[in-house]
Structures are given as C-alpha cells and as structure tokens.
Design a protein around this motif. Structure first.
Motif, PDB file in Angstrom:
ATOM      1  N   SER A   5     -22.957 -39.270  11.501  1.00 18.27           N
ATOM      2  CA  SER A   5     -22.625 -38.302  12.528  1.00 18.27           C
ATOM      3  C   SER A   5     -21.497 -38.812  13.424  1.00 18.27           C
ATOM      4  CB  SER A   5     -23.885 -38.034  13.345  1.00 18.27           C
ATOM      5  OG  SER A   5     -23.740 -36.862  14.084  1.00 18.27           O
ATOM      6  N   PHE A  56     -27.634 -31.555   5.924  1.00 13.34           N
ATOM      7  CA  PHE A  56     -26.972 -32.025   7.143  1.00 13.34           C
ATOM      8  C   PHE A  56     -26.057 -30.902   7.615  1.00 13.34           C
ATOM      9  CE2 PHE A  56     -24.350 -34.105  10.099  1.00 13.34           C
ATOM     10  CZ  PHE A  56     -24.791 -35.401  10.343  1.00 13.34           C
ATOM     11  N   ILE A  57     -26.357 -30.353   8.802  1.00 13.36           N
ATOM     12  CA  ILE A  57     -25.537 -29.262   9.335  1.00 13.36           C
ATOM     13  C   ILE A  57     -24.675 -29.797  10.471  1.00 13.36           C
ATOM     14  CG2 ILE A  57     -25.514 -26.942  10.341  1.00 13.36           C
ATOM     15  CD1 ILE A  57     -28.302 -26.481   9.276  1.00 13.36           C
ATOM     16  N   ARG A  58     -23.368 -29.607  10.408  1.00 12.34           N
ATOM     17  CA  ARG A  58     -22.502 -29.971  11.526  1.00 12.34           C
ATOM     18  C   ARG A  58     -21.770 -28.715  11.996  1.00 12.34           C
ATOM     19  NH1 ARG A  58     -19.604 -33.956  14.482  1.00 12.34           N
ATOM     20  NH2 ARG A  58     -21.413 -35.263  14.232  1.00 12.34           N
ATOM     21  N   SER A  95     -17.671 -37.280  13.989  1.00 15.12           N
ATOM     22  CA  SER A  95     -17.046 -36.999  15.287  1.00 15.12           C
ATOM     23  C   SER A  95     -15.676 -37.658  15.387  1.00 15.12           C
ATOM     24  CB  SER A  95     -17.928 -37.516  16.428  1.00 15.12           C
ATOM     25  OG  SER A  95     -19.162 -36.855  16.413  1.00 15.12           O
ATOM     26  N   LYS A 108     -33.415 -33.980  15.115  1.00 12.90           N
ATOM     27  CA  LYS A 108     -32.542 -33.945  13.925  1.00 12.90           C
ATOM     28  C   LYS A 108     -31.219 -33.254  14.271  1.00 12.90           C
ATOM     29  CE  LYS A 108     -32.507 -32.788   8.956  1.00 12.90           C
ATOM     30  NZ  LYS A 108     -31.583 -31.703   8.627  1.00 12.90           N
ATOM     31  N   ILE A 109     -31.316 -32.151  15.014  1.00 18.07           N
ATOM     32  CA  ILE A 109     -30.091 -31.429  15.396  1.00 18.07           C
ATOM     33  C   ILE A 109     -29.227 -32.311  16.304  1.00 18.07           C
ATOM     34  CG2 ILE A 109     -29.162 -29.417  16.624  1.00 18.07           C
ATOM     35  CD1 ILE A 109     -31.767 -27.922  15.846  1.00 18.07           C
ATOM     36  N   ARG A 114     -26.200 -22.255  13.452  1.00 15.62           N
ATOM     37  CA  ARG A 114     -27.335 -22.894  12.791  1.00 15.62           C
ATOM     38  C   ARG A 114     -28.659 -22.213  13.113  1.00 15.62           C
ATOM     39  NH1 ARG A 114     -27.107 -28.726  13.445  1.00 15.62           N
ATOM     40  NH2 ARG A 114     -29.181 -28.603  12.630  1.00 15.62           N
ATOM     41  N   ILE A 115     -28.693 -21.404  14.158  1.00 19.90           N
ATOM     42  CA  ILE A 115     -29.914 -20.655  14.479  1.00 19.90           C
ATOM     43  C   ILE A 115     -30.357 -19.834  13.278  1.00 19.90           C
ATOM     44  CG2 ILE A 115     -30.847 -18.805  15.933  1.00 19.90           C
ATOM     45  CD1 ILE A 115     -28.887 -19.628  18.102  1.00 19.90           C
ATOM     46  N   ARG A 174     -28.077 -41.394   9.250  1.00 17.19           N
ATOM     47  CA  ARG A 174     -27.560 -40.122   9.739  1.00 17.19           C
ATOM     48  C   ARG A 174     -26.795 -40.256  11.059  1.00 17.19           C
ATOM     49  NH1 ARG A 174     -29.112 -35.390   6.723  1.00 17.19           N
ATOM     50  NH2 ARG A 174     -29.068 -36.229   4.631  1.00 17.19           N
ATOM     51  N   ARG A 175     -27.242 -41.171  11.891  1.00 16.43           N
ATOM     52  CA  ARG A 175     -26.551 -41.349  13.170  1.00 16.43           C
ATOM     53  C   ARG A 175     -25.145 -41.911  12.957  1.00 16.43           C
ATOM     54  NH1 ARG A 175     -27.737 -42.834  19.169  1.00 16.43           N
ATOM     55  NH2 ARG A 175     -26.045 -41.497  19.843  1.00 16.43           N
ATOM     56  N   ILE A 210     -28.959 -35.473  16.453  1.00 18.23           N
ATOM     57  CA  ILE A 210     -28.304 -36.539  15.696  1.00 18.23           C
ATOM     58  C   ILE A 210     -27.179 -35.960  14.829  1.00 18.23           C
ATOM     59  CG2 ILE A 210     -28.629 -38.313  13.916  1.00 18.23           C
ATOM     60  CD1 ILE A 210     -29.828 -38.934  16.753  1.00 18.23           C
ATOM     61  N   GLU A 211     -27.468 -34.870  14.106  1.00 15.25           N
ATOM     62  CA  GLU A 211     -26.448 -34.304  13.212  1.00 15.25           C
ATOM     63  C   GLU A 211     -25.228 -33.810  13.983  1.00 15.25           C
ATOM     64  OE1 GLU A 211     -29.403 -32.731   9.645  1.00 15.25           O
ATOM     65  OE2 GLU A 211     -28.310 -31.254  10.812  1.00 15.25           O
ATOM     66  N   GLU A 212     -25.457 -33.321  15.187  1.00 18.25           N
ATOM     67  CA  GLU A 212     -24.350 -32.761  15.956  1.00 18.25           C
ATOM     68  C   GLU A 212     -23.682 -33.807  16.846  1.00 18.25           C
ATOM     69  OE1 GLU A 212     -23.175 -29.965  15.320  1.00 18.25           O
ATOM     70  OE2 GLU A 212     -24.727 -28.603  14.595  1.00 18.25           O
ATOM     71  N   ASP A 213     -24.210 -35.031  16.840  1.00 19.18           N
ATOM     72  CA  ASP A 213     -23.636 -36.130  17.624  1.00 19.18           C
ATOM     73  C   ASP A 213     -23.374 -35.707  19.071  1.00 19.18           C
ATOM     74  OD1 ASP A 213     -22.769 -38.735  18.024  1.00 19.18           O
ATOM     75  OD2 ASP A 213     -20.681 -38.282  17.518  1.00 19.18           O
ATOM     76  N   THR A 248     -30.074 -24.018  20.037  1.00 18.77           N
ATOM     77  CA  THR A 248     -31.019 -24.103  18.912  1.00 18.77           C
ATOM     78  C   THR A 248     -31.723 -22.798  18.606  1.00 18.77           C
ATOM     79  OG1 THR A 248     -32.901 -24.643  20.353  1.00 18.77           O
ATOM     80  CG2 THR A 248     -31.619 -26.493  19.442  1.00 18.77           C
TER      81      THR A 248
END
Lengths: 134, 300
Positions: free
Chosen positions: B12, B102-104, B16, A53-54, B89-90, B8-9, A56-59, A42
């Motif tokens: 996500s 939403f960032i993946r 995946s 939030k991160i 994402r940093i 969102r979950r 969850i978004e990144e699972d 992060t």
C-alpha cells in the motif's frame, strides 16, 4: 485551485457496527473533501476487520469512526486491534457521534486522538483534524 | 527466482509512492513491465452502474481463478478544493473482504481523460508484486475520454438504457473504442432500442480480417447468468488478445500513453507557474516561452 489545509491527506470515514444513520459521516466526509482531503467513505455497517483492511489498502493518514449505536467502547477497541493485526498500529484514529462524557477518557486512553460530537461546529471539527494531522 | 511478496501495508505504501510521484520521480522510478498480467478496463457514463457491475464481475472471476485480484477505482477530484470523495468501493462489498482482493481508490487529480495521475505506475506496482489481474474503473466519462484504452487489454463500455439516441451522437468517440459493450440495468425499458442503436453504429464499421468483432452483452445485477455471460465475453477477448497482440505492441502503446501523460502534466504545471504578465503575450510568444521552460531541467 486553492490548496485546502488537508491537501495531500487521505482520510477514511467509516461506519462500524449496526447503527444505520450516516448523515453525520457524510457531512464530515464532504467537509474534509472541501478542506482538500481525499476521503474514502465505507458506507454503513462495517466490521472492525473490514475497516482495518480498507484503511491499510487505501494507505490513509487517518481513520474517522462515526458511531451512534452506543457500542463505541467495543468498536474502538476492536478496530485498534484489527489495525494492529495488519501492521497499522500508528494510523491516527478519530471518533465522532454520541459519546457520553464519562466514556471519553477511556477512548482517549486507548489511543483515540480526538472525539467529536454533534454539538460541535463543523469548522471546529475540521480545524481540529487539521491540527492533529499537521 | 520468485520475489517475496510484500505485506499489504508495504504494498500500500509503495502504491502511494507511485501515485504521488512527481514527473521527475516517475521518470526515474523505472518500473518493469510484467509479461503475463491481464488488465480489464471498465468505463462508461456516470450512473451506468460500473462499480456495482465490477463487484459482481470480480466475484465471478475469483471463482474461476486462484490468483489475487486488484481493483483500481477512480473518482473525480474537486476542481474547487482539490479534495475528493472516493466511494466506489461501497458497491463492491461482496468482494471487498476477500483476502485475495486488494482495492485501491484513486482521485483523478490533474488528469482530465477519465483516469488518475500516475495510473501507469500504480498498475505496474501491483504487477511487480505478483498481481496477475487488475480491473480498472474509470471516472464517469463522456464521449471522448477513452484513454483507458491505452493501458488495458480488454475495454468494457458500460451503457444503460434510456440513452438510445445519444448512441448515434457518440459514434465518433468512445463508442468506437470498446471491445465489449455491457448494456447494464438491462431489466429497464429501452434495452432493446439501445442494443439496436448500438448494433447499427457498430455495423457501420467495415470488418477487417483478423480484427475483434465487438460483443454486446445485456447485464443486470439481479441476473447471475448475465454476469457470467459478460465474463465469458471477457474471457473470449482475453484469448483473442493473446493470439493477436505481442507484448512489445502492448508495451509500446502503454509507454506512449505514460510519457504523453507526464508531458501533459508538466505543461499544465508550467502554465500554472506563469506570471500574469506572461499571459498577456501573443500566443506565439507565449508558446515559445512554454517550450523553453519545458526544455529546462525538471524541478528536483
């Protein structure tokens, strides 16, 4: 390619709160990568809201919090609450940093899976995470 | 009928599933193409400033739209451990907390053309959940990794000063492919030379009537106006694609890339499974063996 023990796992390494030291977090991130994990880092000074939030978004399969500021009790409690707000109640949580022995039972009772300190060997930390996520 | 959005979950988890799908799963997933989404690809060499620029660009685009914005950011997988550190994402902090964003992060895994395994499917999952705009950041690329061209509507190549003479060497590869060239860190010395070198390369191509004339935009994170200018160039190209490309052309290109990448992945799986003895065969016999295995049923 040799399959590391964390192959297929996604792990968030997060720095909540105001301490500005992330050498430890980066060392852990690289050790987890070398064990085969996909590690999302992060960067410094994240709020519990943004960490949730991160996550969850990144699972992710686990969240590791690196805390050296002494505010671990508040930060852990807030992160758990924020994760739950986003339907992330069951994401395993690890904490690393300067955590006094007397504070550890409280963190564990909040649901933290493992607590790591700087005296521990890096390979033991990785092994412990591997065992917890198995 | 409007499909209800996933939380969102759930979204996500769906992402995946798409990212981790094996070749056989991807072939049967049957994601539906969206007709009205817009994809921007941001590519360029490592260290050019792609992530930071995307963060700024995303803020600018959010100001002008009321929809959600997905950012798909790709970093390289370690060829030694199979792991990865995903840190793009940093540099997108300004927008990461926005509820519309939403960032993946994806690791490239077996993909070697600057993208990630199953990127085609991941983008479709976002679109089927109602995202109308996606920005894709490739891994840091070299001269020939321009596969992102196949999956996006607008391709931005981010370059930075100090590589002026490399531009000449690049002219056969990625440099022919972009719609917009962002000369990032344009406050550094060498910017004028890079723009001049790039202009001379681009001018060697004879313009075709009705084709897009590539744009060069100097950008700097300290200069809001330059980010606005990049965004204006992107908007101009978006309008151009709307009038010059049909959805069936776009779909055909995406489909060809999708299936091609699945075949390539299956080939490398088959090669990995070969015994050491098989690898002593003459090339023609080994080729025949690989083709035979490819024709056999996919592992379920």
């Amino acid at each position: 390619m040799k399959a590391g023990p964390l192959r297929g796992k996604r792990i968030l390494v997060a720095k909540p709160g105001l301490d500005g030291h992330d050498i430890g977090a980066k060392v852990i991130a690289i050790a987890l990568r070398d064990a085969g994990a996909e590690v999302i880092y992060t960067g410094l000074r994240k709020t519990p809201e943004s960490i949730a939030k991160i996550a969850i978004e990144e699972d992710v399969d686990a969240v590791g919090l690196s805390i050296l500021s002494g505010s671990h009790r508040e930060l852990v409690r807030d992160t758990i609450r924020c994760l739950a707000d986003l339907h992330g109640h069951n994401v395993p949580l690890f904490v690393g940093g300067t955590i006094p022995v007397e504070d550890r039972p409280e963190l564990l009772s909040l649901g933290v899976r493992r607590i790591f300190t700087s005296e521990m060997k890096l390979s033991d930390v990785v092994d412990s995470i591997v065992a917890a996520l198995r | 009928m409007v499909k209800p959005r996933l939380n969102r979950r759930e979204l996500s988890a769906r992402l995946s599933l798409a990212a981790n799908a094996r070749v056989c799963d991807s072939l049967t997933a049957a994601y539906v193409d969206s007709d009205d989404s817009y994809r921007i690809g941001i590519t360029g060499p490592p260290g050019a400033g792609k992530s930071t620029l995307i963060g700024r660009l995303a803020s600018t685009r959010l100001l002008r739209s009321d929809g959600d914005l997905a950012l798909v950011v790709i970093d390289p997988t370690s060829a030694v451990s199979g792991g990865a550190v995903l840190g793009d994402r940093i540099r997108m902090e300004a927008v990461a907390g926005d509820p519309r964003v939403f960032i993946r992060s994806l690791a490239s895994r077996s993909n070697l053309d600057g993208l990630a395994e199953n990127l085609s499917d991941v983008l479709l999952v976002f679109e089927s959940d109602g995202f109308k705009e996606i920005i894709v950041e490739t891994v840091g690329v070299g001269q020939v990794e321009y596969a992102v061209r196949n999956l996006v509507d607008t391709m931005v190549l981010v370059l930075m000063p100090g590589v002026g003479d490399q531009v000449q060497a690049m002219k056969g590869g990625i440099l022919e492919k972009a719609d917009i060239y962002a000369i990032h860190k344009a406050d550094l010395p060498g910017t004028t030379q890079l723009i001049a070198a790039l202009n001379s390369v681009l001018k060697q191509k004879a313009p075709v009537a009705g084709s897009w004339a590539p744009m060069i935009v100097p950008t700097s994170v300290d200069n809001d106006e330059s980010v606005d200018q990049l965004n204006a160039a992107i908007e101009k190209h978006r309008m151009w694609t709307k009038s010059s490309r049909t959805m069936s052309m776009v779909r055909a290109r995406r489909r060809a890339y999708h299936v091609g990448s699945l075949v390539a992945r299956r080939v490398s799986e088959v090669l990995d499974e070969l015994s050491p003895e098989a690898l002593t065969l003459p090339p023609a016999a080994l080729y025949e063996m690989v083709i035979l295995r490819l024709r056999a049923n996919l592992p379920k």
